[in-house]
Design a protein around this motif. Structure first.
Motif, PDB file in Angstrom:
ATOM      1  N   ILE A   1     -16.897 -43.737 -33.247  1.00  0.00           N
ATOM      2  CA  ILE A   1     -15.643 -42.955 -33.252  1.00  0.00           C
ATOM      3  C   ILE A   1     -14.689 -43.498 -34.312  1.00  0.00           C
ATOM      4  O   ILE A   1     -14.118 -42.747 -35.100  1.00  0.00           O
ATOM      5  N   ASP A   2     -14.536 -44.818 -34.356  1.00  0.00           N
ATOM      6  CA  ASP A   2     -13.648 -45.443 -35.337  1.00  0.00           C
ATOM      7  C   ASP A   2     -14.138 -45.187 -36.763  1.00  0.00           C
ATOM      8  O   ASP A   2     -13.343 -44.872 -37.659  1.00  0.00           O
ATOM      9  N   LEU A   3     -15.420 -45.308 -36.984  1.00  0.00           N
ATOM     10  CA  LEU A   3     -15.997 -45.069 -38.305  1.00  0.00           C
ATOM     11  C   LEU A   3     -15.748 -43.624 -38.755  1.00  0.00           C
ATOM     12  O   LEU A   3     -15.336 -43.386 -39.890  1.00  0.00           O
ATOM     13  N   ILE A   4     -15.949 -42.695 -37.879  1.00  0.00           N
ATOM     14  CA  ILE A   4     -15.733 -41.273 -38.199  1.00  0.00           C
ATOM     15  C   ILE A   4     -14.262 -41.027 -38.528  1.00  0.00           C
ATOM     16  O   ILE A   4     -13.938 -40.343 -39.502  1.00  0.00           O
ATOM     17  N   GLU A   5     -13.364 -41.602 -37.737  1.00  0.00           N
ATOM     18  CA  GLU A   5     -11.933 -41.436 -37.998  1.00  0.00           C
ATOM     19  C   GLU A   5     -11.541 -42.023 -39.351  1.00  0.00           C
ATOM     20  O   GLU A   5     -10.753 -41.426 -40.091  1.00  0.00           O
ATOM     21  N   ARG A   6     -12.095 -43.160 -39.690  1.00  0.00           N
ATOM     22  CA  ARG A   6     -11.790 -43.780 -40.985  1.00  0.00           C
ATOM     23  C   ARG A   6     -12.293 -42.916 -42.145  1.00  0.00           C
ATOM     24  O   ARG A   6     -11.597 -42.752 -43.155  1.00  0.00           O
ATOM     25  N   ILE A   7     -13.480 -42.395 -41.987  1.00  0.00           N
ATOM     26  CA  ILE A   7     -14.049 -41.544 -43.040  1.00  0.00           C
ATOM     27  C   ILE A   7     -13.223 -40.270 -43.188  1.00  0.00           C
ATOM     28  O   ILE A   7     -12.889 -39.872 -44.314  1.00  0.00           O
ATOM     29  N   GLU A   8     -12.853 -39.653 -42.071  1.00  0.00           N
ATOM     30  CA  GLU A   8     -12.037 -38.436 -42.131  1.00  0.00           C
ATOM     31  C   GLU A   8     -10.675 -38.720 -42.761  1.00  0.00           C
ATOM     32  O   GLU A   8     -10.187 -37.949 -43.590  1.00  0.00           O
ATOM     33  N   PHE A   9     -10.064 -39.836 -42.376  1.00  0.00           N
ATOM     34  CA  PHE A   9      -8.774 -40.214 -42.935  1.00  0.00           C
ATOM     35  C   PHE A   9      -8.882 -40.408 -44.443  1.00  0.00           C
ATOM     36  O   PHE A   9      -8.049 -39.905 -45.206  1.00  0.00           O
ATOM     37  N   ASN A  10      -9.901 -41.138 -44.874  1.00  0.00           N
ATOM     38  CA  ASN A  10     -10.074 -41.390 -46.309  1.00  0.00           C
ATOM     39  C   ASN A  10     -10.336 -40.096 -47.079  1.00  0.00           C
ATOM     40  O   ASN A  10      -9.867 -39.951 -48.213  1.00  0.00           O
ATOM     41  N   ARG A  11     -11.048 -39.169 -46.486  1.00  0.00           N
ATOM     42  CA  ARG A  11     -11.262 -37.869 -47.128  1.00  0.00           C
ATOM     43  C   ARG A  11      -9.937 -37.130 -47.315  1.00  0.00           C
ATOM     44  O   ARG A  11      -9.684 -36.553 -48.358  1.00  0.00           O
ATOM     45  N   GLU A  12      -9.127 -37.136 -46.289  1.00  0.00           N
ATOM     46  CA  GLU A  12      -7.829 -36.466 -46.384  1.00  0.00           C
ATOM     47  C   GLU A  12      -6.945 -37.154 -47.424  1.00  0.00           C
ATOM     48  O   GLU A  12      -6.235 -36.487 -48.183  1.00  0.00           O
ATOM     49  N   LEU A  13      -6.999 -38.469 -47.462  1.00  0.00           N
ATOM     50  CA  LEU A  13      -6.219 -39.220 -48.438  1.00  0.00           C
ATOM     51  C   LEU A  13      -6.684 -38.913 -49.863  1.00  0.00           C
ATOM     52  O   LEU A  13      -5.869 -38.743 -50.767  1.00  0.00           O
ATOM     53  N   GLU A  14      -7.989 -38.807 -50.055  1.00  0.00           N
ATOM     54  CA  GLU A  14      -8.533 -38.442 -51.369  1.00  0.00           C
ATOM     55  C   GLU A  14      -8.090 -37.042 -51.772  1.00  0.00           C
ATOM     56  O   GLU A  14      -7.762 -36.803 -52.943  1.00  0.00           O
ATOM     57  N   LEU A  15      -8.071 -36.131 -50.818  1.00  0.00           N
ATOM     58  CA  LEU A  15      -7.626 -34.770 -51.100  1.00  0.00           C
ATOM     59  C   LEU A  15      -6.166 -34.775 -51.554  1.00  0.00           C
ATOM     60  O   LEU A  15      -5.805 -34.117 -52.533  1.00  0.00           O
ATOM     61  N   ILE A  16      -5.338 -35.529 -50.861  1.00  0.00           N
ATOM     62  CA  ILE A  16      -3.924 -35.634 -51.238  1.00  0.00           C
ATOM     63  C   ILE A  16      -3.785 -36.266 -52.624  1.00  0.00           C
ATOM     64  O   ILE A  16      -2.994 -35.810 -53.445  1.00  0.00           O
ATOM     65  N   ASP A  17      -4.572 -37.280 -52.892  1.00  0.00           N
ATOM     66  CA  ASP A  17      -4.542 -37.914 -54.205  1.00  0.00           C
ATOM     67  C   ASP A  17      -4.904 -36.908 -55.300  1.00  0.00           C
ATOM     68  O   ASP A  17      -4.249 -36.859 -56.344  1.00  0.00           O
ATOM     69  N   ASN A  18      -5.930 -36.103 -55.071  1.00  0.00           N
ATOM     70  CA  ASN A  18      -6.321 -35.086 -56.055  1.00  0.00           C
ATOM     71  C   ASN A  18      -5.222 -34.038 -56.238  1.00  0.00           C
ATOM     72  O   ASN A  18      -4.971 -33.599 -57.360  1.00  0.00           O
TER      73      ASN A  18
END
Length: 151
Positions: free
Chosen positions: A18-35
């Motif tokens: 669960i924690d791993l999935i949340e971290r991956i989802e968070f990082n994806r959203e952060l990458e999207l914001i960065d782009n």
């Protein structure tokens, strides 16, 4: 995303998964914001965290808004509208943060100042003169204020 769902289906109660999935989802959203930032799509940057489940993402974008506001104000690169829009966005994302509240109040005060500047200047002068006159009248020791005796 499909891979994450498959992993979650294997063991959906495992806290590490669960924690791993949340971290991956968070990082994806952060990458999207960065782009979005890199492509100068700032309104989308600000709207994106509102759709997210992660408060931390809202905090990051709010901090970006505040940083841009402060640097832009210091360098005189921003107009009134940009300043109070950035303050509003930061507050919209993190209304409980005391620092954001302070920046929001400041940005809204600038908005009020701009609105006063847009008013008819002669009306502002007349109101200021009336205020000064009332102060003078009511600060005098006269029993009948002079304002009531004028024709």
């Amino acid at each position: 995303m499909i891979e994450l769902q498959k992993i979650q289906e294997i063991d959906n109660q495992n806290p590490i998964v669960i924690d791993l999935i949340e971290r991956i989802e968070f990082n994806r959203e952060l990458e999207l914001i960065d782009n979005l930032l890199k492509n100068n799509k700032f309104e989308e940057v600000v709207q994106r965290p509102n759709k997210s489940q992660y408060q931390r993402l809202r905090n990051i974008v709010s901090d970006i808004c505040v940083e841009i506001l402060i640097k832009g104000f210091q360098n005189r690169d921003l107009g009134f509208e940009d300043i109070y829009q950035l303050g509003y966005w930061a507050y919209e994302l993190c209304p409980d943060d005391p620092n954001v509240q302070e920046v929001y109040r400041f940005s809204q005060e600038l908005k009020d100042i701009e609105n006063l500047m847009k008013c008819d200047h002669s009306q502002s002068v007349v109101m200021e003169l009336r205020r000064d006159r009332l102060k003078a009248v009511f600060s005098s020791n006269s029993i009948i204020p002079e304002i009531f005796t004028e024709v």
